[in-house]
Design a protein around this motif. Structure first.
Motif, mmCIF file in Angstrom:
data_model
loop_
_atom_site.group_PDB
_atom_site.id
_atom_site.type_symbol
_atom_site.label_atom_id
_atom_site.label_comp_id
_atom_site.label_asym_id
_atom_site.label_seq_id
_atom_site.Cartn_x
_atom_site.Cartn_y
_atom_site.Cartn_z
ATOM 1 N N ALA A 44 -30.061 -40.683 -70.056
ATOM 2 C CA ALA A 44 -29.626 -41.647 -71.072
ATOM 3 C C ALA A 44 -30.696 -41.852 -72.129
ATOM 4 C CB ALA A 44 -29.269 -42.980 -70.408
ATOM 5 N N ALA A 45 -31.966 -41.885 -71.711
ATOM 6 C CA ALA A 45 -33.066 -42.037 -72.671
ATOM 7 C C ALA A 45 -33.127 -40.852 -73.609
ATOM 8 C CB ALA A 45 -34.391 -42.199 -71.924
ATOM 9 N N ALA A 46 -32.963 -39.633 -73.068
ATOM 10 C CA ALA A 46 -32.981 -38.432 -73.909
ATOM 11 C C ALA A 46 -31.816 -38.449 -74.890
ATOM 12 C CB ALA A 46 -32.922 -37.181 -73.028
ATOM 13 N N ARG A 47 -30.646 -38.842 -74.420
ATOM 14 C CA ARG A 47 -29.469 -38.893 -75.280
ATOM 15 C C ARG A 47 -29.669 -39.913 -76.397
ATOM 16 N NH1 ARG A 47 -26.291 -38.822 -71.254
ATOM 17 N NH2 ARG A 47 -26.101 -41.074 -71.019
ATOM 18 N N ASP B 271 -46.961 -40.868 -59.417
ATOM 19 C CA ASP B 271 -46.043 -41.850 -58.853
ATOM 20 C C ASP B 271 -44.737 -41.145 -58.493
ATOM 21 O OD1 ASP B 271 -44.135 -43.831 -58.398
ATOM 22 O OD2 ASP B 271 -45.000 -45.193 -59.862
ATOM 23 N N PRO B 272 -44.325 -41.158 -57.221
ATOM 24 C CA PRO B 272 -43.113 -40.440 -56.813
ATOM 25 C C PRO B 272 -41.849 -40.914 -57.510
ATOM 26 C CG PRO B 272 -44.394 -41.121 -54.888
ATOM 27 C CD PRO B 272 -44.976 -41.827 -56.082
ATOM 28 N N GLY B 273 -41.880 -42.103 -58.094
ATOM 29 C CA GLY B 273 -40.695 -42.612 -58.760
ATOM 30 C C GLY B 273 -40.463 -42.034 -60.135
ATOM 31 N N PHE B 274 -41.491 -41.424 -60.746
ATOM 32 C CA PHE B 274 -41.324 -40.959 -62.118
ATOM 33 C C PHE B 274 -40.689 -39.576 -62.253
ATOM 34 C CE2 PHE B 274 -42.830 -39.064 -66.125
ATOM 35 C CZ PHE B 274 -42.206 -39.943 -67.003
ATOM 36 N N PRO B 275 -40.986 -38.604 -61.389
ATOM 37 C CA PRO B 275 -40.384 -37.272 -61.558
ATOM 38 C C PRO B 275 -38.862 -37.249 -61.709
ATOM 39 C CG PRO B 275 -42.189 -37.117 -60.017
ATOM 40 C CD PRO B 275 -42.019 -38.581 -60.327
ATOM 41 N N PRO B 276 -38.084 -38.068 -60.967
ATOM 42 C CA PRO B 276 -36.635 -38.041 -61.213
ATOM 43 C C PRO B 276 -36.260 -38.481 -62.626
ATOM 44 C CG PRO B 276 -37.112 -39.057 -59.094
ATOM 45 C CD PRO B 276 -38.427 -38.919 -59.802
ATOM 46 N N VAL B 277 -36.999 -39.442 -63.188
ATOM 47 C CA VAL B 277 -36.753 -39.865 -64.573
ATOM 48 C C VAL B 277 -37.078 -38.714 -65.525
ATOM 49 C CG1 VAL B 277 -37.387 -41.498 -66.394
ATOM 50 C CG2 VAL B 277 -37.256 -42.272 -64.011
ATOM 51 N N LEU B 278 -38.228 -38.085 -65.302
ATOM 52 C CA LEU B 278 -38.634 -36.958 -66.140
ATOM 53 C C LEU B 278 -37.638 -35.812 -66.037
ATOM 54 C CD1 LEU B 278 -40.652 -35.548 -67.974
ATOM 55 C CD2 LEU B 278 -41.968 -34.914 -65.938
ATOM 56 N N SER B 279 -37.136 -35.567 -64.842
ATOM 57 C CA SER B 279 -36.160 -34.502 -64.648
ATOM 58 C C SER B 279 -34.905 -34.765 -65.473
ATOM 59 C CB SER B 279 -35.795 -34.380 -63.166
ATOM 60 O OG SER B 279 -34.774 -33.440 -62.960
ATOM 61 N N GLY B 280 -34.442 -36.014 -65.485
ATOM 62 C CA GLY B 280 -33.273 -36.353 -66.290
ATOM 63 C C GLY B 280 -33.512 -36.155 -67.773
#
Length: 353
Positions: A317-320, A90-99
Protein backbone atom coordinates in the motif's frame (compact mmCIF):
# COMPACT_ATOMS: atom_id res chain seq x y z
CA UNK A 1 44.62 -22.04 -35.21
CA UNK A 2 41.86 -22.60 -32.69
CA UNK A 3 43.27 -19.87 -30.41
CA UNK A 4 43.37 -17.40 -33.32
CA UNK A 5 39.74 -18.18 -34.21
CA UNK A 6 38.70 -17.81 -30.59
CA UNK A 7 40.51 -14.49 -30.31
CA UNK A 8 38.84 -13.24 -33.48
CA UNK A 9 35.42 -14.25 -32.17
CA UNK A 10 36.09 -12.43 -28.89
CA UNK A 11 37.14 -9.31 -30.78
CA UNK A 12 34.00 -9.41 -32.90
CA UNK A 13 31.89 -9.80 -29.73
CA UNK A 14 33.72 -6.98 -27.99
CA UNK A 15 33.33 -4.60 -30.94
CA UNK A 16 29.80 -5.61 -31.94
CA UNK A 17 27.34 -2.74 -31.53
CA UNK A 18 24.97 -2.99 -28.61
CA UNK A 19 21.52 -4.13 -29.81
CA UNK A 20 18.94 -1.36 -29.79
CA UNK A 21 15.20 -1.20 -29.44
CA UNK A 22 15.03 -0.75 -33.22
CA UNK A 23 16.81 -4.08 -33.70
CA UNK A 24 14.21 -5.81 -31.55
CA UNK A 25 11.41 -4.05 -33.44
CA UNK A 26 12.87 -5.08 -36.81
CA UNK A 27 13.12 -8.73 -35.77
CA UNK A 28 9.50 -8.77 -34.59
CA UNK A 29 8.08 -6.60 -37.36
CA UNK A 30 6.59 -4.05 -34.98
CA UNK A 31 7.11 -0.37 -34.23
CA UNK A 32 9.85 0.55 -31.66
CA UNK A 33 7.18 2.14 -29.44
CA UNK A 34 5.45 -1.24 -29.21
CA UNK A 35 8.74 -2.79 -28.07
CA UNK A 36 9.14 -0.04 -25.49
CA UNK A 37 5.69 -0.71 -24.06
CA UNK A 38 6.11 -4.50 -24.10
CA UNK A 39 9.38 -4.33 -22.16
CA UNK A 40 8.05 -1.89 -19.56
CA UNK A 41 6.35 -3.57 -16.58
CA UNK A 42 4.20 -0.48 -16.14
CA UNK A 43 2.97 -0.49 -19.77
CA UNK A 44 3.12 -4.16 -20.76
CA UNK A 45 -0.65 -4.50 -20.27
CA UNK A 46 -1.14 -2.22 -23.29
CA UNK A 47 0.34 -4.85 -25.61
CA UNK A 48 -1.33 -8.15 -26.58
CA UNK A 49 0.12 -10.98 -24.51
CA UNK A 50 1.34 -13.01 -27.49
CA UNK A 51 3.04 -9.97 -29.02
CA UNK A 52 4.65 -9.03 -25.70
CA UNK A 53 5.97 -12.58 -25.29
CA UNK A 54 7.38 -12.56 -28.82
CA UNK A 55 9.09 -9.22 -28.19
CA UNK A 56 10.57 -10.42 -24.90
CA UNK A 57 11.91 -13.57 -26.59
CA UNK A 58 13.49 -11.49 -29.38
CA UNK A 59 15.06 -9.12 -26.84
CA UNK A 60 16.53 -12.07 -24.96
CA UNK A 61 17.87 -13.63 -28.17
CA UNK A 62 19.54 -10.38 -29.25
CA UNK A 63 20.86 -9.65 -25.77
CA UNK A 64 18.98 -6.36 -25.61
CA UNK A 65 18.96 -4.63 -22.23
CA UNK A 66 16.99 -1.53 -21.38
CA UNK A 67 19.28 1.49 -21.07
CA UNK A 68 18.09 2.96 -17.79
CA UNK A 69 20.29 6.03 -18.07
CA UNK A 70 18.93 6.92 -21.50
CA UNK A 71 15.39 6.29 -20.36
CA UNK A 72 15.99 8.54 -17.36
CA UNK A 73 17.17 11.35 -19.62
CA UNK A 74 14.02 11.01 -21.73
CA UNK A 75 11.53 10.75 -18.87
CA UNK A 76 13.26 12.72 -16.14
CA UNK A 77 12.96 9.70 -13.84
CA UNK A 78 15.52 7.20 -12.62
CA UNK A 79 13.23 4.29 -11.83
CA UNK A 80 14.75 4.17 -8.33
CA UNK A 81 12.84 4.42 -5.04
CA UNK A 82 14.58 4.95 -1.71
CA UNK A 83 13.50 3.20 1.48
CA UNK A 84 14.75 4.39 4.85
CA UNK A 85 14.65 1.48 7.32
CA UNK A 86 14.73 1.88 11.12
CA UNK A 87 16.75 -1.30 11.70
CA UNK A 88 17.15 -3.90 8.97
CA UNK A 89 17.90 -6.54 11.64
CA UNK A 90 14.42 -6.13 13.17
CA UNK A 91 12.47 -9.24 12.07
CA UNK A 92 9.32 -7.16 11.70
CA UNK A 93 10.66 -4.97 8.90
CA UNK A 94 11.53 -7.45 6.08
CA UNK A 95 7.85 -8.30 5.38
CA UNK A 96 7.12 -4.56 4.97
CA UNK A 97 10.14 -4.17 2.69
CA UNK A 98 9.08 -7.22 0.70
CA UNK A 99 5.67 -5.66 0.06
CA UNK A 100 7.27 -2.40 -1.05
CA UNK A 101 9.78 -4.09 -3.36
CA UNK A 102 7.25 -6.52 -4.87
CA UNK A 103 4.87 -3.76 -5.93
CA UNK A 104 7.60 -1.43 -7.17
CA UNK A 105 9.27 -4.20 -9.18
CA UNK A 106 5.97 -5.02 -10.87
CA UNK A 107 5.77 -1.37 -11.93
CA UNK A 108 9.32 -1.24 -13.29
CA UNK A 109 11.02 0.36 -10.29
CA UNK A 110 13.99 -0.77 -8.21
CA UNK A 111 14.55 -0.05 -4.50
CA UNK A 112 17.56 1.31 -2.65
CA UNK A 113 17.38 0.51 1.07
CA UNK A 114 19.28 2.63 3.60
CA UNK A 115 19.50 1.30 7.16
CA UNK A 116 19.47 4.02 9.82
CA UNK A 117 20.26 1.60 12.68
CA UNK A 118 20.99 3.16 16.05
CA UNK A 119 23.68 5.64 15.03
CA UNK A 120 22.53 6.78 11.60
CA UNK A 121 21.87 10.34 10.45
CA UNK A 122 18.51 10.35 8.66
CA UNK A 123 19.05 13.69 6.95
CA UNK A 124 22.42 12.61 5.59
CA UNK A 125 20.97 9.34 4.28
CA UNK A 126 18.03 11.12 2.66
CA UNK A 127 20.40 13.57 0.97
CA UNK A 128 22.51 10.68 -0.32
CA UNK A 129 19.46 8.95 -1.74
CA UNK A 130 18.35 12.19 -3.41
CA UNK A 131 21.85 12.50 -4.89
CA UNK A 132 21.34 9.06 -6.45
CA UNK A 133 18.36 10.52 -8.29
CA UNK A 134 15.56 8.60 -6.55
CA UNK A 135 12.05 9.33 -7.79
CA UNK A 136 10.50 8.98 -4.34
CA UNK A 137 11.09 7.85 -0.77
CA UNK A 138 9.40 5.54 1.72
CA UNK A 139 10.15 6.55 5.32
CA UNK A 140 9.82 3.88 8.01
CA UNK A 141 11.85 5.75 10.62
CA UNK A 142 9.90 8.88 11.49
CA UNK A 143 9.41 10.01 15.09
CA UNK A 144 6.27 11.81 16.26
CA UNK A 145 8.12 15.14 16.12
CA UNK A 146 10.75 14.70 13.46
CA UNK A 147 12.78 17.30 11.57
CA UNK A 148 13.26 14.79 8.74
CA UNK A 149 9.63 15.36 7.71
CA UNK A 150 10.28 19.08 7.23
CA UNK A 151 13.50 18.26 5.37
CA UNK A 152 11.64 15.98 2.98
CA UNK A 153 8.87 18.51 2.44
CA UNK A 154 11.46 21.19 1.67
CA UNK A 155 13.12 18.91 -0.89
CA UNK A 156 9.81 18.57 -2.80
CA UNK A 157 10.50 14.84 -3.09
CA UNK A 158 7.44 12.52 -3.14
CA UNK A 159 7.51 10.82 0.28
CA UNK A 160 5.23 8.34 2.05
CA UNK A 161 5.42 7.13 5.66
CA UNK A 162 4.99 3.45 6.48
CA UNK A 163 4.14 1.89 9.88
CA UNK A 164 4.90 5.14 11.71
CA UNK A 165 3.23 8.55 11.73
CA UNK A 166 4.33 12.10 12.41
CA UNK A 167 2.27 14.16 14.81
CA UNK A 168 1.17 16.71 12.22
CA UNK A 169 0.16 14.13 9.59
CA UNK A 170 2.04 16.21 7.04
CA UNK A 171 2.92 13.32 4.74
CA UNK A 172 0.81 10.52 3.24
CA UNK A 173 1.02 7.38 5.34
CA UNK A 174 0.13 3.71 5.69
CA UNK A 175 0.00 2.24 9.19
CA UNK A 176 -1.76 -0.34 11.29
CA UNK A 177 -4.58 0.48 13.70
CA UNK A 178 -2.43 0.64 16.83
CA UNK A 179 -5.23 1.52 19.23
CA UNK A 180 -7.49 -1.12 17.70
CA UNK A 181 -4.80 -3.75 18.08
CA UNK A 182 -4.41 -3.02 21.77
CA UNK A 183 -8.17 -3.20 22.18
CA UNK A 184 -8.18 -6.72 20.70
CA UNK A 185 -5.43 -7.79 23.11
CA UNK A 186 -7.06 -6.33 26.23
CA UNK A 187 -10.54 -7.63 25.36
CA UNK A 188 -9.09 -11.12 24.86
CA UNK A 189 -7.41 -11.07 28.29
CA UNK A 190 -10.47 -9.62 30.03
CA UNK A 191 -12.63 -12.34 28.44
CA UNK A 192 -10.26 -14.93 29.92
CA UNK A 193 -10.85 -13.41 33.36
CA UNK A 194 -7.73 -11.25 33.84
CA UNK A 195 -8.11 -8.09 35.91
CA UNK A 196 -4.49 -7.22 36.68
CA UNK A 197 -3.08 -6.54 33.21
CA UNK A 198 0.29 -4.85 32.71
CA UNK A 199 1.77 -3.21 29.64
CA UNK A 200 5.34 -3.10 28.34
CA UNK A 201 5.10 0.07 26.27
CA UNK A 202 7.31 0.96 23.33
CA UNK A 203 9.29 4.22 22.99
CA UNK A 204 6.88 7.10 23.50
CA UNK A 205 8.56 9.35 20.93
CA UNK A 206 7.47 6.88 18.23
CA UNK A 207 3.85 6.74 17.08
CA UNK A 208 3.54 2.96 17.55
CA UNK A 209 4.70 3.21 21.17
CA UNK A 210 2.53 6.20 22.05
CA UNK A 211 -0.61 5.07 20.21
CA UNK A 212 -0.45 1.50 21.50
CA UNK A 213 -0.08 2.71 25.07
CA UNK A 214 -3.03 5.06 24.58
CA UNK A 215 -5.05 2.17 23.16
CA UNK A 216 -4.12 -0.07 26.08
CA UNK A 217 -5.15 2.49 28.70
CA UNK A 218 -8.39 3.35 26.91
CA UNK A 219 -9.30 -0.32 26.58
CA UNK A 220 -8.72 -0.96 30.29
CA UNK A 221 -10.96 2.00 31.06
CA UNK A 222 -13.71 0.64 28.81
CA UNK A 223 -13.42 -2.70 30.63
CA UNK A 224 -14.00 -0.96 33.96
CA UNK A 225 -10.43 -1.56 35.13
CA UNK A 226 -9.16 2.01 35.04
CA UNK A 227 -9.58 2.50 38.79
CA UNK A 228 -7.40 -0.50 39.55
CA UNK A 229 -3.63 -0.53 39.51
CA UNK A 230 -2.66 0.04 35.88
CA UNK A 231 0.96 -1.06 35.67
CA UNK A 232 2.82 0.32 32.66
CA UNK A 233 6.57 0.22 32.10
CA UNK A 234 8.17 1.84 29.07
CA UNK A 235 10.97 0.24 27.09
CA UNK A 236 13.37 2.82 25.57
CA UNK A 237 13.87 0.70 22.43
CA UNK A 238 12.02 -2.06 20.59
CA UNK A 239 14.46 -4.78 21.60
CA UNK A 240 14.26 -8.06 23.50
CA UNK A 241 16.70 -6.79 26.13
CA UNK A 242 14.63 -3.64 26.75
CA UNK A 243 11.49 -5.75 27.02
CA UNK A 244 13.15 -7.97 29.63
CA UNK A 245 14.12 -5.02 31.84
CA UNK A 246 10.68 -3.39 31.61
CA UNK A 247 8.98 -6.72 32.36
CA UNK A 248 11.18 -7.31 35.41
CA UNK A 249 9.98 -3.98 36.80
CA UNK A 250 6.37 -4.98 36.11
CA UNK A 251 6.81 -8.35 37.80
CA UNK A 252 8.22 -6.61 40.87
CA UNK A 253 4.95 -4.77 41.46
CA UNK A 254 2.48 -5.77 44.17
CA UNK A 255 0.10 -7.25 43.27
CA UNK A 256 1.84 -8.84 40.33
CA UNK A 257 0.06 -8.67 36.95
CA UNK A 258 -1.54 -11.90 35.80
CA UNK A 259 -1.12 -10.84 32.16
CA UNK A 260 1.19 -8.55 30.19
CA UNK A 261 0.55 -6.92 26.82
CA UNK A 262 3.74 -5.93 24.99
CA UNK A 263 3.89 -3.18 22.38
CA UNK A 264 5.64 -5.49 19.92
CA UNK A 265 6.81 -9.08 19.62
CA UNK A 266 10.47 -8.42 20.42
CA UNK A 267 9.38 -6.83 23.69
CA UNK A 268 7.13 -9.84 24.30
CA UNK A 269 10.12 -12.18 23.91
CA UNK A 270 11.83 -10.03 26.53
CA UNK A 271 8.84 -10.66 28.78
CA UNK A 272 9.42 -14.40 28.31
CA UNK A 273 13.03 -13.87 29.44
CA UNK A 274 11.91 -11.94 32.52
CA UNK A 275 9.42 -14.66 33.48
CA UNK A 276 12.16 -17.30 33.20
CA UNK A 277 14.46 -15.17 35.36
CA UNK A 278 11.78 -14.99 38.05
CA UNK A 279 10.96 -18.69 37.87
CA UNK A 280 7.47 -17.99 36.51
CA UNK A 281 5.67 -19.96 33.80
CA UNK A 282 3.76 -18.62 30.79
CA UNK A 283 0.78 -18.81 30.65
CA UNK A 284 0.27 -20.64 33.99
CA UNK A 285 1.54 -17.71 36.09
CA UNK A 286 1.43 -14.83 33.59
CA UNK A 287 -0.20 -14.63 30.16
CA UNK A 288 1.61 -12.68 27.43
CA UNK A 289 0.34 -10.95 24.27
CA UNK A 290 2.62 -9.42 21.63
CA UNK A 291 2.00 -7.16 18.66
CA UNK A 292 2.94 -7.46 14.93
CA UNK A 293 3.04 -11.27 14.49
CA UNK A 294 6.63 -11.16 13.27
CA UNK A 295 8.08 -14.31 11.67
CA UNK A 296 8.68 -17.35 13.90
CA UNK A 297 6.76 -16.23 17.00
CA UNK A 298 4.53 -19.25 16.40
CA UNK A 299 7.62 -21.43 16.99
CA UNK A 300 8.69 -20.14 20.41
CA UNK A 301 7.58 -21.92 23.60
CA UNK A 302 4.79 -21.28 24.25
CA UNK A 303 3.70 -19.97 20.81
CA UNK A 304 2.98 -16.27 21.18
CA UNK A 305 -0.53 -14.87 21.13
CA UNK A 306 -0.17 -11.61 19.22
CA UNK A 307 -1.89 -8.90 17.21
CA UNK A 308 -1.20 -9.41 13.53
CA UNK A 309 -0.73 -6.44 11.26
CA UNK A 310 -0.63 -7.15 7.54
CA UNK A 311 2.99 -6.07 7.08
CA UNK A 312 3.37 -7.17 3.46
CA UNK A 313 0.08 -5.47 2.56
CA UNK A 314 1.28 -2.38 4.40
CA UNK A 315 4.41 -2.26 2.25
CA UNK A 316 2.42 -2.77 -0.94
CA UNK A 317 0.00 0.00 0.00
CA UNK A 318 2.87 2.38 0.77
CA UNK A 319 4.47 1.67 -2.62
CA UNK A 320 1.15 2.18 -4.39
CA UNK A 321 0.55 5.45 -2.54
CA UNK A 322 4.05 6.68 -3.39
CA UNK A 323 3.65 5.96 -7.10
CA UNK A 324 0.40 7.92 -7.01
CA UNK A 325 2.31 10.84 -5.49
CA UNK A 326 5.00 10.61 -8.17
CA UNK A 327 2.33 10.71 -10.88
CA UNK A 328 0.31 13.47 -9.20
CA UNK A 329 2.35 15.41 -6.58
CA UNK A 330 -0.60 17.69 -5.86
CA UNK A 331 -3.01 14.81 -5.26
CA UNK A 332 -4.90 14.00 -2.08
CA UNK A 333 -2.75 13.31 0.96
CA UNK A 334 -4.02 9.91 2.03
CA UNK A 335 -3.63 8.22 5.42
CA UNK A 336 -4.43 4.53 5.17
CA UNK A 337 -5.08 2.49 8.32
CA UNK A 338 -4.99 -1.31 8.04
CA UNK A 339 -7.16 -3.36 10.44
CA UNK A 340 -5.42 -5.73 12.89
CA UNK A 341 -6.27 -9.36 13.72
CA UNK A 342 -5.78 -11.17 17.01
CA UNK A 343 -3.90 -14.46 16.61
CA UNK A 344 -4.53 -16.61 19.70
CA UNK A 345 -1.83 -19.16 20.51
CA UNK A 346 -0.47 -20.80 23.63
CA UNK A 347 0.82 -17.82 25.63
CA UNK A 348 -2.59 -16.80 27.03
CA UNK A 349 -4.90 -18.67 29.40
CA UNK A 350 -7.32 -17.88 32.24
CA UNK A 351 -5.59 -16.67 35.42
CA UNK A 352 -5.19 -19.02 38.36
CA UNK A 353 -8.20 -18.73 40.65
Amino acid sequence: MKRTALRSAEMRTATAPRPTIKDVAARCGVHPSTVSRALSPAMKHLVAADVANRIQAAANALGYRLNRAAKGLRTGRSGLIGVLAPDIADPGFPPVLSGIADHLHAQGYATIVADVGTEGSEQDLVDRLIAHGIDGLVLATVMLDDAIVTHCLDSALPVVLVNRLDRGARLPSVAGDDEGGMRLAVEHLVALGHKRIGHVAGPQEISTGARRRAGFEASLGDAGLASRNMPVETAPTYTRAAGREAALRLLGRKPRPTAIVAANDLLALGVYDALAARGLACPDDVSVVGHNDMPFVDMVSPPLTTVRIAQHDMGEAAARLLLDRITDPAGTREHLVLPPTLIVRGSTAPPRS
